[in-house]
Design a protein around this motif. Structure first.
Motif: not given
Length: 202
Positions: A145-155
């Motif tokens: 929620a508080e990071r700019e990422t290009s993909g999921p953190a987990g699936v």
């Protein structure tokens, strides 16, 4: 003569040697808030609908903790691009490719929850069956929620292959139990910061 369809999965679980053990399920640190999107199928039975509702309630309870900042429940998108106003909607294939990229980058696998099938020819039909992906009734996408990422953190669900040929699959229920244990809203035998899963032969 009965029709014969050949099903084939072109993707194989990725197995890489790890230098350090990895704690699972992933993304259960209460100091790192998550946005959880629950993808569900629309063509489900009454028992499956009850299961989806139970998961939604547990996610909403986690939404009251520091671990989950937001919860979204969405149906799997269409398999093909629509025309007109819905033309920019992400397709199911594109979404699955996004998830598979996360799994490849993390040295995990999304099988058996997500499977690919190739076109097959029926002995009694002129047209081959359509290729595509088989998706589960329910899947969780975790994003920071508080990071700019290009993909999921987990699936979730996801499978951790091992060099010995064993594999451990972590389900939606497994992740919920671990998240509840990490945030002190656990059910059953969950404990803060602890979670064990018994390996199963792949």
């Amino acid at each position: 003569m009965p029709s014969t369809h050949v099903m084939a999965d072109q993707r194989q679980p990725t197995a890489r040697t790890r230098t350090e053990p990895v704690r699972h399920p992933i993304c259960t640190d209460p100091t790192t808030p998550l946005v959880v999107t629950c993808y569900v199928r629309g063509d489900v039975t009454a028992p499956s609908r009850r299961q989806i509702e139970a998961v939604r309630r547990r996610l909403e309870t986690l939404g009251e903790t520091s671990l989950v900042a937001d919860v979204r429940v969405r149906q799997w998108p269409p398999r093909r691009h629509a025309t007109g106003a819905g033309a920019d909607i992400t397709t199911c294939d594109a979404l699955v490719e996004r998830f598979e990229q996360w799994a490849d980058d993390s040295a995990y696998s999304l099988r058996p929850a997500i499977r690919r099938r190739s076109a097959s020819q029926s002995l009694l039909e002129d047209d081959p069956s359509a290729p595509g992906v088989c998706v589960p009734v329910m899947l969780l996408e975790l994003e920071y929620a508080e990071r700019e990422t290009s993909g999921p953190a987990g699936v979730i669900p996801y499978t951790v292959p091992t060099d010995s040929g064993d594999a451990i699959t972590y389900t939606v229920s497994d992740w919920l139990a671990a998240a509840e244990g990490a945030t002190d809203v656990g059910v059953g035998d969950s404990r803060r910061g602890e979670y064990e899963r018994v390996p199963q032969r792949a």
